[in-house]
Motif scaffolding. Structure first.
Motif, mmCIF file in Angstrom:
data_model
loop_
_atom_site.group_PDB
_atom_site.id
_atom_site.type_symbol
_atom_site.label_atom_id
_atom_site.label_comp_id
_atom_site.label_asym_id
_atom_site.label_seq_id
_atom_site.Cartn_x
_atom_site.Cartn_y
_atom_site.Cartn_z
ATOM 1 N N HIS A 10 -4.812 4.775 -3.524
ATOM 2 C CA HIS A 10 -6.095 5.435 -3.767
ATOM 3 C C HIS A 10 -5.909 6.307 -4.994
ATOM 4 O O HIS A 10 -5.134 7.256 -4.967
ATOM 5 N N ASN A 11 -6.602 5.968 -6.093
ATOM 6 C CA ASN A 11 -6.320 6.540 -7.408
ATOM 7 C C ASN A 11 -4.925 6.095 -7.834
ATOM 8 O O ASN A 11 -4.000 6.882 -8.017
ATOM 9 N N VAL A 43 0.862 -1.180 0.000
ATOM 10 C CA VAL A 43 0.000 0.000 0.000
ATOM 11 C C VAL A 43 0.899 1.230 0.000
ATOM 12 O O VAL A 43 1.732 1.394 0.891
ATOM 13 N N VAL A 44 0.717 2.076 -1.001
ATOM 14 C CA VAL A 44 1.658 3.165 -1.258
ATOM 15 C C VAL A 44 0.953 4.512 -1.259
ATOM 16 O O VAL A 44 -0.186 4.646 -1.704
ATOM 17 N N LEU A 69 -5.114 4.109 4.349
ATOM 18 C CA LEU A 69 -5.530 3.287 3.216
ATOM 19 C C LEU A 69 -5.338 1.799 3.517
ATOM 20 O O LEU A 69 -6.192 0.981 3.158
ATOM 21 N N ALA A 70 -4.246 1.445 4.192
ATOM 22 C CA ALA A 70 -4.026 0.042 4.540
ATOM 23 C C ALA A 70 -5.140 -0.470 5.448
ATOM 24 O O ALA A 70 -5.636 -1.591 5.275
ATOM 25 N N GLU A 71 -5.553 0.345 6.410
ATOM 26 C CA GLU A 71 -6.601 -0.069 7.340
ATOM 27 C C GLU A 71 -7.961 -0.151 6.667
ATOM 28 O O GLU A 71 -8.814 -0.954 7.071
ATOM 29 N N ALA A 72 -8.182 0.684 5.648
ATOM 30 C CA ALA A 72 -9.449 0.624 4.911
ATOM 31 C C ALA A 72 -9.426 -0.471 3.838
ATOM 32 O O ALA A 72 -10.476 -1.039 3.498
ATOM 33 N N PHE A 73 -8.232 -0.777 3.338
ATOM 34 C CA PHE A 73 -8.121 -1.799 2.288
ATOM 35 C C PHE A 73 -8.396 -3.193 2.838
ATOM 36 O O PHE A 73 -9.012 -4.026 2.164
ATOM 37 N N LEU A 117 -10.395 9.774 -0.071
ATOM 38 C CA LEU A 117 -9.828 8.858 0.913
ATOM 39 C C LEU A 117 -10.495 9.026 2.272
ATOM 40 O O LEU A 117 -10.785 8.043 2.954
ATOM 41 N N GLU A 118 -10.754 10.281 2.673
ATOM 42 C CA GLU A 118 -11.364 10.495 3.981
ATOM 43 C C GLU A 118 -12.768 9.891 4.063
ATOM 44 O O GLU A 118 -13.197 9.447 5.131
ATOM 45 N N THR A 119 -13.479 9.839 2.940
ATOM 46 C CA THR A 119 -14.811 9.240 2.918
ATOM 47 C C THR A 119 -14.718 7.727 3.062
ATOM 48 O O THR A 119 -15.491 7.110 3.814
#
Length: 340
Positions: A112-113, A32-33, A180-184, A156-158
Motif C-alpha cells: 500500500h503506497n 505482499v509486503v 492488505l493481502a486479504e484486500a488485494f 489502508l483502513e479504508t
C-alpha cells in the motif's frame, strides 16, 4: 500473539478462486509486503518486515515476519510499538536479507503506497551490498484508483473496510500485510473480471549507497557521501492540472493554517506516493509549484538538509519548510481563500 524478537513463518492452506476468468498476461505470483521504519527520510531504517506470499490468483501460500535491529533509535515507537529494548536482540537486516529475498524472488512486490516500501527495502539491501530480487511492484492505492473503488480516501483502513477485512493491530507489519493481502485478493479478481491491465511499475535497485567506516551503513550520519544523498529517484514528469482558481495569499505563517491559493513545492522522498500527495493538496485548493521562487508559500520536504536546488532556494528566499507529516495534518483543514 507473535513474539516481537522472533522471525516467524507460517504455512497457510490454499484457498479457492474458481470461476474467475484469468488474463494470460497477469503475474505468476505476488509478495505482499509491509515494513515499519524509524522514519520517512532516505537514511531511516527498517524495524520490522512481513511478507505474505500469494499465488497468481491472490491465494495465500504462507506468511513470514521478523523484527529488525535498526542499529539506531527506533523512531516513532508510539506508531509501530517497537522499542530499543524489544529490538536489542533482533537480527540485523543483513542477517535476514537472504530469507527476505527468498520470499520476494520471482514475485511482484505488492504494498500500500508501494514506492515507499520498495525504496526502504532497496536501500537496506544496498547497505548490505546486495540487490533485492524484485523486478516489478504493484501499488494497491493505484489499483484501487484504476478500479474506481468508492473510497473516501486511500488509507489502508479504508480499503480494508471496503472489503470487510478486520484490522487487529494497525501498524504492526504482520497484521498490516495480512490486511492488505486479504484486500488485494478481491481487488485482483475484480481487475481480472474487467480484463484491466495491472498498474505494474519497474523496481530500480539502489546500487550506490555508501558504507560507513565502521560498516554500519545507513545511520543518520552515514547516509550521505560527497555532499548528496545516495538515493537518486528517477525523473518524473509533472502532472498536468488545471490552473489553481485562487490567488496566492502569500507565504505560510509557521503555526498557522494553510490557505487556498498558496503555492506549495515538494522536494525529496515522501511516504505517500508523490502524485497522490500533490493530488490531495490540489483538491484542497493549493497551487502545486514545480520549483521554488520568491512567490512560493511553502516547501514540503522530509530532508531539509538535502543538497537539492529546491532546498537551497527555500533557504535563500526564507521560504517556510514543513515535513510531510505536518503538511498532511494541515491539509485536513485548509482555510478558504479570502474574498476579493
Amino acid at each position: 500473539m507473535l513474539e516481537d524478537h522472533q522471525a516467524t513463518t507460517v504455512e497457510v492452506p490454499g484457498q479457492q478462486s474458481a470461476g474467475v476468468p484469468w488474463p494470460s498476461g497477469y503475474p505468476g505470483g505476488y509478495a505482499v509486503v509491509d515494513v515499519e521504519t524509524t522514519g520517512l527520510a532516505p537514511d531511516d531504517r527498517i524495524v520490522s518486515a512481513a511478507v505474505y506470499r500469494l499465488t497468481a490468483r491472490g491465494e495465500v501460500e504462507d506468511h513470514w515476519y521478523t523484527p529488525v535491529n535498526p542499529e539506531r533509535d527506533p523512531g516513532p515507537t508510539w506508531i509501530h510499538g517497537l522499542t530499543s529494548a524489544m529490538l536489542a536482540d533482533a537480527p540485523l537486516f543483513g542477517q535476514i536479507a537472504e530469507e527476505f529475498a527468498r520470499r520476494l524472488e520471482g514475485r511482484v512486490l505488492v504494498a500500500h503506497n508501494a514506492v515507499f516500501d520498495w525504496k526502504m527495502i532497496a536501500r537496506e539491501y544496498a547497505r548490505a551490498d546486495r540487490v533485492a530480487p524484485v523486478e516489478q511492484r504493484l501499488c494497491t492505492i493505484q489499483l484501487s484508483k484504476a478500479l474506481r473503488l468508492p473510497l473516501a480516501n486511500h488509507r489502508l483502513e479504508t480499503l480494508a473496510a471496503h472489503f470487510g477485512v478486520e484490522q487487529r493491530r494497525a501498524h504492526h507489519a504482520l497484521d498490516d500485510a495480512r490486511v492488505l493481502a486479504e484486500a488485494f485478493r478481491p481487488s485482483l479478481q475484480q481487475a481480472a473480471r474487467l480484463r484491466l491491465p495491472l498498474p505494474l511499475l519497474t523496481c530500480l535497485p539502489v546500487t550506490d549507497w555508501p558504507q560507513t567506516a565502521s560498516g554500519a551503513a545507513g545511520s543518520a550520519a552515514g547516509g550521505r557521501s560527497g555532499g548528496g544523498t545516495a538515493w537518486r529517484p528517477g525523473w518524473r514528469a509533472s502532472k498536468r492540472r488545471p490552473p489553481c482558481p485562487y490567488p496566492n495569499p502569500g507565504r505560510y505563517e509557521p503555526g498557522g493554517r494553510l490557505v487556498q491559493g498558496m503555492r506549495v513545492a515538494f522536494s525529496g522522498d515522501t511516504s505517500v506516493d508523490r502524485e497522490l500527495l500533490e493530488d490531495q493538496a490540489f483538491e484542497a485548493g493549493l497551487h502545486i509549484a514545480g520549483s521554488v521562487s520568491r512567490l512560493t508559500s511553502l516547501l514540503v520536504t522530509n530532508d531539509p538538509q538535502a543538497p537539492t536546488s529546491k532546498v537551497a532556494k527555500a533557504r535563500a528566499y526564507g521560504t517556510p519548510v514543513l515535513d510531510e507529516a505536518a503538511f498532511t495534518h494541515l491539509l485536513r483543514e485548509v482555510a478558504p481563500a479570502p474574498e476579493v
